[in-house]
Write an enzyme that holds these catalytic residues in place. Sequence first.
Site, PDB file in Angstrom:
ATOM      1  N   ASN A 170      41.838  39.649  36.780  1.00 35.75           N
ATOM      2  CA  ASN A 170      41.132  38.362  36.709  1.00 35.75           C
ATOM      3  C   ASN A 170      39.823  38.413  35.922  1.00 35.75           C
ATOM      4  O   ASN A 170      39.386  37.395  35.388  1.00 35.75           O
ATOM      5  CB  ASN A 170      40.947  37.746  38.100  1.00 35.75           C
ATOM      6  CG  ASN A 170      40.171  38.631  39.043  1.00 35.75           C
ATOM      7  OD1 ASN A 170      40.007  39.821  38.803  1.00 35.75           O
ATOM      8  ND2 ASN A 170      39.690  38.055  40.120  1.00 35.75           N
ATOM      9  N   GLU A 265      36.680  47.798  45.552  1.00 30.36           N
ATOM     10  CA  GLU A 265      36.390  46.377  45.739  1.00 30.36           C
ATOM     11  C   GLU A 265      37.731  45.682  45.808  1.00 30.36           C
ATOM     12  O   GLU A 265      38.414  45.520  44.797  1.00 30.36           O
ATOM     13  CB  GLU A 265      35.543  45.841  44.582  1.00 30.36           C
ATOM     14  CG  GLU A 265      34.145  46.437  44.540  1.00 30.36           C
ATOM     15  CD  GLU A 265      33.278  46.072  45.739  1.00 30.36           C
ATOM     16  OE1 GLU A 265      33.533  45.035  46.374  1.00 30.36           O
ATOM     17  OE2 GLU A 265      32.367  46.854  46.045  1.00 30.36           O
ATOM     18  N   CYS A 310      38.281  37.075  43.719  1.00 27.95           N
ATOM     19  CA  CYS A 310      38.167  37.742  45.026  1.00 27.95           C
ATOM     20  C   CYS A 310      37.285  36.926  45.932  1.00 27.95           C
ATOM     21  O   CYS A 310      37.523  36.843  47.133  1.00 27.95           O
ATOM     22  CB  CYS A 310      37.601  39.140  44.841  1.00 27.95           C
ATOM     23  SG  CYS A 310      36.064  39.191  43.935  1.00 27.95           S
TER      24      CYS A 310
HETATM   25  P1  NAP Z   1      46.196  44.994  41.709  1.00 27.10           P
HETATM   26  O1  NAP Z   1      47.599  44.608  41.607  1.00 27.10           O
HETATM   27  O2  NAP Z   1      45.747  45.795  42.872  1.00 27.10           O
HETATM   28  O3  NAP Z   1      45.846  45.760  40.339  1.00 27.10           O
HETATM   29  C1  NAP Z   1      44.546  46.238  40.086  1.00 27.10           C
HETATM   30  C2  NAP Z   1      44.609  47.361  39.089  1.00 27.10           C
HETATM   31  O4  NAP Z   1      45.308  48.469  39.653  1.00 27.10           O
HETATM   32  C3  NAP Z   1      45.354  47.027  37.797  1.00 27.10           C
HETATM   33  O5  NAP Z   1      44.666  47.621  36.733  1.00 27.10           O
HETATM   34  C4  NAP Z   1      46.710  47.693  38.008  1.00 27.10           C
HETATM   35  O6  NAP Z   1      47.375  48.016  36.797  1.00 27.10           O
HETATM   36  C5  NAP Z   1      46.288  48.943  38.729  1.00 27.10           C
HETATM   37  N1  NAP Z   1      47.342  49.627  39.483  1.00 27.10           N
HETATM   38  C6  NAP Z   1      48.532  49.161  39.909  1.00 27.10           C
HETATM   39  N2  NAP Z   1      49.206  50.120  40.583  1.00 27.10           N
HETATM   40  C7  NAP Z   1      48.419  51.213  40.571  1.00 27.10           C
HETATM   41  C8  NAP Z   1      48.536  52.531  41.110  1.00 27.10           C
HETATM   42  N3  NAP Z   1      49.587  52.920  41.806  1.00 27.10           N
HETATM   43  N4  NAP Z   1      47.524  53.404  40.905  1.00 27.10           N
HETATM   44  C9  NAP Z   1      46.423  53.042  40.223  1.00 27.10           C
HETATM   45  N5  NAP Z   1      46.253  51.811  39.690  1.00 27.10           N
HETATM   46  C10 NAP Z   1      47.230  50.912  39.876  1.00 27.10           C
HETATM   47  O7  NAP Z   1      45.236  43.692  41.689  1.00 27.10           O
HETATM   48  P2  NAP Z   1      45.273  42.461  40.660  1.00 27.10           P
HETATM   49  O8  NAP Z   1      46.483  41.644  40.919  1.00 27.10           O
HETATM   50  O9  NAP Z   1      44.990  42.926  39.270  1.00 27.10           O
HETATM   51  O10 NAP Z   1      43.981  41.663  41.139  1.00 27.10           O
HETATM   52  C11 NAP Z   1      43.990  40.786  42.204  1.00 27.10           C
HETATM   53  C12 NAP Z   1      43.365  41.397  43.437  1.00 27.10           C
HETATM   54  O11 NAP Z   1      42.088  41.935  43.116  1.00 27.10           O
HETATM   55  C13 NAP Z   1      43.107  40.392  44.542  1.00 27.10           C
HETATM   56  O12 NAP Z   1      43.480  40.924  45.777  1.00 27.10           O
HETATM   57  C14 NAP Z   1      41.603  40.178  44.479  1.00 27.10           C
HETATM   58  O13 NAP Z   1      41.040  39.710  45.681  1.00 27.10           O
HETATM   59  C15 NAP Z   1      41.134  41.517  44.075  1.00 27.10           C
HETATM   60  N6  NAP Z   1      39.810  41.469  43.468  1.00 27.10           N
HETATM   61  C16 NAP Z   1      38.765  41.992  44.165  1.00 27.10           C
HETATM   62  C17 NAP Z   1      37.483  41.929  43.633  1.00 27.10           C
HETATM   63  C18 NAP Z   1      36.327  42.496  44.399  1.00 27.10           C
HETATM   64  O14 NAP Z   1      35.323  42.788  43.772  1.00 27.10           O
HETATM   65  N7  NAP Z   1      36.416  42.662  45.701  1.00 27.10           N
HETATM   66  C19 NAP Z   1      37.268  41.342  42.385  1.00 27.10           C
HETATM   67  C20 NAP Z   1      38.378  40.808  41.696  1.00 27.10           C
HETATM   68  C21 NAP Z   1      39.639  40.892  42.252  1.00 27.10           C
HETATM   69  P3  NAP Z   1      48.636  47.140  36.280  1.00 27.10           P
HETATM   70  O15 NAP Z   1      48.083  45.811  35.919  1.00 27.10           O
HETATM   71  O16 NAP Z   1      49.148  47.918  35.133  1.00 27.10           O
HETATM   72  O17 NAP Z   1      49.604  47.083  37.429  1.00 27.10           O
END
Ligand code: NAP
Length: 508
Positions: A170, A265, A310
């Site tokens: 995002n 995070e 988030c």
């Molecule tokens: P995600 O599916 O957890 O992916 C995050 C990152 O992890 C991506 O770069 C993804 O790469 C990578 N990834 C996937 N599988 C992995 C593995 N096994 N090992 C290491 N890395 C891996 O999250 P998202 O869909 O991108 O983002 C949405 C989530 O992020 C929501 O839950 C949101 O609340 C949270 N978020 C939290 C914050 C905060 O600061 N608290 C800020 C923004 C978003 P790929 O894209 O290649 O799969």
Amino acid sequence: MAGTGVFAELVDGDGVFKYYSYGEWKKSSSGKSVPIINPTTRQPHFKVQACTQEEVDKLMEEAKTAQKSWAKTPLWKRAELLHKAAALLKEHKVPIADCLVKEIAKPAKDAATEAVRSGDLVSYCAEEGVRILGEGKFLVSDSFPGNERTKYCLTSKIPLGVILAIPPFNYPVNLAVSKIAPALIAGNSIVLKPPTQGAVAALHMVHCFHLAGFPEGLISCVTGKGSEIGDFLTMHPIVNCISFTGGDTGISISKKVGMIPLQMELGGKDACIILEDADLDLAASNIVKGGFSYRQHKSLYVVSSCGQRCTAVKVVLVMESVANALVEKVKAKVAKLTVGPPEDDCDITPVVTESSANFIEGLVMDAKQKGATFCQEYKREGNLIWPLLLDNVRPDMRIAWEEPFGPVLPVIRITSAEEGIHHCNASNFGLQGCVFTRDINKAILISDAMETGTVQINSAPARGPDHFPFQGLKDSGIGSQGITNSINMMTKIKTTVINLPTPSYTMG
Ligand code: NAP
């Protein structure tokens, strides 16, 4: 346009974006690529290299070596290079924004804002680093019982080594630089694994650091599906620290990796508690701002993205006596949101993937079956979901607890502030929360009772300004972000003790 002008060297002859290692843009020997699907057209738009484990091994070794000499580079020189990168990010905001529009359907203006905000973050980080890394502590031994003043203790902050940075889709640029800049100013090297949706924007951002002239090997960017190379990266023996932002993936990473510092995070289910004495107009505009769009009217950083934040408001807990009035005000504002493609700068644009849209639809259907009141008709075309307010949501509905990450917002009617606090604290998440009331005493009591990393009083939850501490409790994270905290987190304390032959009392 993406991949043109100074960014032309990022693309190989087959139109695939290269990965970045040892100061060069390279094709992977895998011969494989990963497509990036445009959320609006649902057609492949870009391709990135699917890097191999051997390539990861090589760039990790390079990162380890480069870090050793970077740690000996004067702080002011590190800061100077970061300022250059910041200026380049701002200069090239248009091509970076173009990628964000095509990869994650971020509205055009907001996409450019992300690049500018990122430049500001990098500059601030350089300045903060110069301030806080230049200072240490001086302690004397006789303040602890039983000791004379025979020991002088000096502390300083030293780098951790190689930092692995994994941001989410995002904010693929902003949440990458929020890891890269603190790591670099503190004397670490960085290996970035960008999200697949958003990888091309991240590669353009990395090129700005390349153009700024950082040493070879200090910054690497490896692309490929997280599900395929994620474990290899996170469990790599050379990695000394992981800074991750994303969803539940972060929880499984935390369980797998060894004894290294983690900055996690993760997700949130940010509650918005509205008391009877709240300014309902203020609350309604914040609910719409916080729940459906990124747009923050008082901030320079005007960004929008249909609940994919988030810190979006993810559940409204409103006192029954003012619930009808509040819901009417929110409905009126929702009716004014524009819905359509990111190129038209609409408030509500397609969500990132078809599977995200299907997940959101599942939550909506569950709420429908269990009797929630639909304030608008549910409407979806492809990945585009029209904003939807669900009233009279009850705790047995999934939407009361799960994070939709889309433009759907539940309203739960409560009869006491305690009921609202209880709902908030019963969640596995604990990122942010907010409370609307004119009574500051009540606001403080509620804020203290909410088990979240931050509580906003009379405003929607928000990450930022980027130097504010930002952290999640429970399943929402480990550690704290925000520029100062991230710099500190990416260092460790080194102590030198000077042992004197006899006690020495200054001026004694
Ligand atoms: P995600 O599916 O957890 O992916 C995050 C990152 O992890 C991506 O770069 C993804 O790469 C990578 N990834 C996937 N599988 C992995 C593995 N096994 N090992 C290491 N890395 C891996 O999250 P998202 O869909 O991108 O983002 C949405 C989530 O992020 C929501 O839950 C949101 O609340 C949270 N978020 C939290 C914050 C905060 O600061 N608290 C800020 C923004 C978003 P790929 O894209 O290649 O799969």
